[in-house]
Write an enzyme that holds these catalytic residues in place. Structure first.
Site, PDB file in Angstrom:
ATOM      1  N   LYS A 202       2.777  -9.686   1.320  1.00  0.00           N
ATOM      2  CA  LYS A 202       2.412  -8.294   1.019  1.00  0.00           C
ATOM      3  C   LYS A 202       0.917  -8.170   0.714  1.00  0.00           C
ATOM      4  O   LYS A 202       0.223  -7.274   1.215  1.00  0.00           O
ATOM      5  CB  LYS A 202       3.245  -7.785  -0.166  1.00  0.00           C
ATOM      6  CG  LYS A 202       2.836  -6.425  -0.676  1.00  0.00           C
ATOM      7  CD  LYS A 202       3.116  -5.343   0.332  1.00  0.00           C
ATOM      8  CE  LYS A 202       2.536  -4.014  -0.087  1.00  0.00           C
ATOM      9  NZ  LYS A 202       2.810  -2.951   0.867  1.00  0.00           N
ATOM     10  N   CYS A 256      -3.297   0.824  -2.558  1.00  0.00           N
ATOM     11  CA  CYS A 256      -2.869  -0.487  -2.035  1.00  0.00           C
ATOM     12  C   CYS A 256      -4.045  -1.322  -1.576  1.00  0.00           C
ATOM     13  O   CYS A 256      -4.336  -2.375  -2.133  1.00  0.00           O
ATOM     14  CB  CYS A 256      -1.916  -0.256  -0.882  1.00  0.00           C
ATOM     15  SG  CYS A 256      -0.604   0.870  -1.335  1.00  0.00           S
TER      16      CYS A 256
HETATM   17  N1  SAJ Z   1      -9.746   2.948   6.253  1.00  0.00           N
HETATM   18  C1  SAJ Z   1     -11.006   2.724   6.779  1.00  0.00           C
HETATM   19  N2  SAJ Z   1     -11.115   2.213   8.042  1.00  0.00           N
HETATM   20  C2  SAJ Z   1     -10.009   1.928   8.791  1.00  0.00           C
HETATM   21  C3  SAJ Z   1      -8.728   2.167   8.252  1.00  0.00           C
HETATM   22  C4  SAJ Z   1      -8.624   2.676   6.965  1.00  0.00           C
HETATM   23  O1  SAJ Z   1     -12.036   2.958   6.130  1.00  0.00           O
HETATM   24  O2  SAJ Z   1     -10.187   1.470   9.928  1.00  0.00           O
HETATM   25  C5  SAJ Z   1      -9.612   3.462   4.876  1.00  0.00           C
HETATM   26  C6  SAJ Z   1      -8.933   4.820   4.802  1.00  0.00           C
HETATM   27  O3  SAJ Z   1      -9.850   5.847   4.962  1.00  0.00           O
HETATM   28  C7  SAJ Z   1      -8.315   4.763   3.404  1.00  0.00           C
HETATM   29  C8  SAJ Z   1      -8.011   3.288   3.192  1.00  0.00           C
HETATM   30  O4  SAJ Z   1      -8.721   2.600   4.186  1.00  0.00           O
HETATM   31  O5  SAJ Z   1      -9.265   5.156   2.441  1.00  0.00           O
HETATM   32  C9  SAJ Z   1      -6.554   2.888   3.270  1.00  0.00           C
HETATM   33  O6  SAJ Z   1      -5.822   3.671   4.174  1.00  0.00           O
HETATM   34  P1  SAJ Z   1      -4.689   3.123   5.144  1.00  0.00           P
HETATM   35  O7  SAJ Z   1      -4.132   4.273   5.876  1.00  0.00           O
HETATM   36  O8  SAJ Z   1      -5.228   2.025   5.982  1.00  0.00           O
HETATM   37  O9  SAJ Z   1      -3.629   2.424   4.190  1.00  0.00           O
HETATM   38  P2  SAJ Z   1      -2.690   2.875   2.959  1.00  0.00           P
HETATM   39  O10 SAJ Z   1      -3.310   2.356   1.693  1.00  0.00           O
HETATM   40  O11 SAJ Z   1      -2.321   4.309   3.002  1.00  0.00           O
HETATM   41  O12 SAJ Z   1      -1.370   2.023   3.289  1.00  0.00           O
HETATM   42  C10 SAJ Z   1      -1.431   0.621   3.349  1.00  0.00           C
HETATM   43  C11 SAJ Z   1      -0.720   0.147   4.609  1.00  0.00           C
HETATM   44  N3  SAJ Z   1      -1.023  -1.252   4.863  1.00  0.00           N
HETATM   45  C12 SAJ Z   1      -1.470  -1.709   6.051  1.00  0.00           C
HETATM   46  O13 SAJ Z   1      -1.684  -0.985   6.997  1.00  0.00           O
HETATM   47  C13 SAJ Z   1      -1.692  -3.183   6.173  1.00  0.00           C
HETATM   48  C14 SAJ Z   1       0.763   0.333   4.451  1.00  0.00           C
HETATM   49  O14 SAJ Z   1       1.489  -0.217   5.534  1.00  0.00           O
HETATM   50  C15 SAJ Z   1       1.248  -0.297   3.139  1.00  0.00           C
HETATM   51  O15 SAJ Z   1       2.617  -0.080   2.925  1.00  0.00           O
HETATM   52  C16 SAJ Z   1       0.517   0.325   1.994  1.00  0.00           C
HETATM   53  O16 SAJ Z   1      -0.881   0.063   2.185  1.00  0.00           O
HETATM   54  C17 SAJ Z   1       1.036  -0.286   0.711  1.00  0.00           C
HETATM   55  O17 SAJ Z   1       1.827   0.359   0.009  1.00  0.00           O
HETATM   56  O18 SAJ Z   1       0.723  -1.424   0.416  1.00  0.00           O
END
Ligand code: SAJ
Length: 416
Positions: A202, A256
């Site tokens: 995780k 996360c």
């Molecule tokens: N972000 C970037 N660049 C990217 C992708 C995301 O700057 O290329 C930023 C977003 O703007 C945001 C942050 O990252 O601020 C996180 O957003 P996200 O959509 O990537 O992730 P979360 O936190 O909403 O959800 C994540 C997911 N994990 C992965 O994709 C590995 C989700 O599957 C998990 O269940 C969740 O964390 C969790 O609960 O752990």
């Protein structure tokens, strides 16, 4: 089966509802009486697509109810927060308290699953000693393990069902029992392993994303210095069949990705070098954006800026760990007056739901989050309300033709 879900947050509540919708009798436990009260009226206190309807249905059917204390059950699922302390250590107090709270209700044959994202060793070193106080034999009478979720906010219900997941057990029979339990609604594959591997997986999944985003953010800074457009460069690199560079931006938010890597660093500070540096790189982005903003505002007395979008990612109302909130703080400390506009964030003092009001008198528009409804901003109209027509896109989301036609100076993060 009777299932007791401890913690009715972003994960616990949808999970409880799913178990209830698939033929189980579920009690949702939360220490917040407002959440319990709302649940017993079939209402929810978080926003998630389809969840309100599902909860109303299962509560009406009598399959799900709320309570402030646990009850005897066949399975206990712990889905409480594991926040980070100011010195970047996991705060395990909610996991400890929940584990202690269920001990009086345990009986032989029960399954106990930790869902909360936790440092490696939480189940065997932290929970097991507490569960042993029940007098029941761990692994023989109590089946214990960790099965973390993998859902993305905004699509939780669909992903809970369809994503594969890991069932880590304190022994193989525990892993099997946990997998069987989740099979009541999970259609994705369920992979069995031990608890420590499940905990590490995780953390590693979210750290993978954090490290890759840090790489993209570092490239963005490099490109600004070298007169290259990082967005174009990344798009072209990603045409390579084995390259998948993530997107740069104003930082990483959410509960996360911005948190979980610290749980690895905490346990392995000397070894987790890339992970540690990536966290600092992503945390540096609001400062970097602020310095671009200060540059743009040079020479403007008493500058005022308007930030569009304050949530941690697009098309949700969730502001947890949002880098935009951090950016706002930094700008205010620099003496800049900041208006924030976000159509998703309601009834929040300091965040406007009126675009015209938020841009009036502004010297710079900043796109913080790429909500769909920002795609076609009425630049001509907004420009008339502003003192200076500047626009900074931190997401490479908006085609600047309209803005330029309306007389805006346009700037892009990751480009000169
Ligand atoms: N972000 C970037 N660049 C990217 C992708 C995301 O700057 O290329 C930023 C977003 O703007 C945001 C942050 O990252 O601020 C996180 O957003 P996200 O959509 O990537 O992730 P979360 O936190 O909403 O959800 C994540 C997911 N994990 C992965 O994709 C590995 C989700 O599957 C998990 O269940 C969740 O964390 C969790 O609960 O752990």
């Amino acid at each position: 089966m009777k299932i007791c879900v401890i913690g009715l947050g972003y994960i616990g509540l949808p999970t409880a509802a799913m178990f209830a919708a698939s033929g189980n009798q579920v009690v949702g436990v939360d220490r917040n009486p407002k959440i319990v009260e709302a649940l017993n009226q079939g209402k929810i206190t978080i926003e998630e697509k389809g969840l309100d309807r599902l909860v109303r249905q299962v509560v009406e059917d009598g399959a799900l109810c709320g309570s402030s204390v646990p009850e005897e059950a066949d399975a206990f699922i712990i889905a409480v927060p594991t926040p980070i302390t100011a010195d970047k250590k996991a705060d395990m107090s909610y996991v400890i308290a929940s584990t202690e709270n269920i001990v009086p209700y345990l009986k032989a044959g029960d399954i106990i699953v930790l869902e909360s994202t936790s440092p490696v060793g939480t189940v065997d070193q932290l929970m097991i000693p507490i569960l042993e106080t029940s007098g029941l034999h761990i692994g023989e009478e109590l089946y214990v393990g960790h099965s973390p979720e993998r859902v993305i906010p905004g699509q939780i219900l669909q992903e809970l069902v369809n994503n594969s997941r890991i069932a880590g057990g304190i022994n193989p029979v525990s892993a099997e029992k946990i997998a069987l339990l989740y099979k009541s609604f999970v259609k994705g594959e369920i992979y069995l392993t031990d608890t420590r591997t499940a905990e590490l997986c995780k953390l590693a999944e979210n750290t993978y994303r954090d490290v890759n985003i840090a790489f993209a953010n570092e490239l963005a800074k490099i490109c600004e210095n070298m007169d290259v457009n990082v967005w174009e460069a990344i798009a072209l690199c990603n045409k390579h069949p084995r390259v998948n560079i993530h997107q740069p931006g104003p930082g990483v938010g959410g509960h996360c990705i911005a948190v979980d890597p610290w749980f690895i660093v905490e346990k392995q500070p000397k070894t987790a070098q890339i992970i540690n540096l990536s966290r600092y790189t992503n945390d540096s982005m609001p400062f970097h954006v602020a310095s671009r903003i200060l540059n743009i505002l040079t020479g403007i007395p008493n500058p005022q800026v308007t930030i569009l979008g304050v949530t941690y990612k697009p098309n949700v109302d969730d502001m947890r760990e949002s880098p935009i909130l951090h950016l706002i703080e930094i700008l205010k400390k620099e003496g800049i007056s900041v208006n924030a506009f976000d159509p998703y964030v309601k009834n929040n003092e300091g965040i406007s739901n009126d675009l015209q009001e938020a841009v009036t008198g502004s010297d710079l528009l900043i796109l913080g989050v790429h909500h769909d409804q920002f795609k076609n901003l009425p630049f001509a109209e907004l420009g008339k309300l502003m003192d200076h027509k500047n626009f900074l896109d931190t997401r490479n989301f908006i085609s600047t033709e309209d803005a330029k036609a309306a007389g805006f100076h346009c700037y892009l993060l990751g480009s000169k």
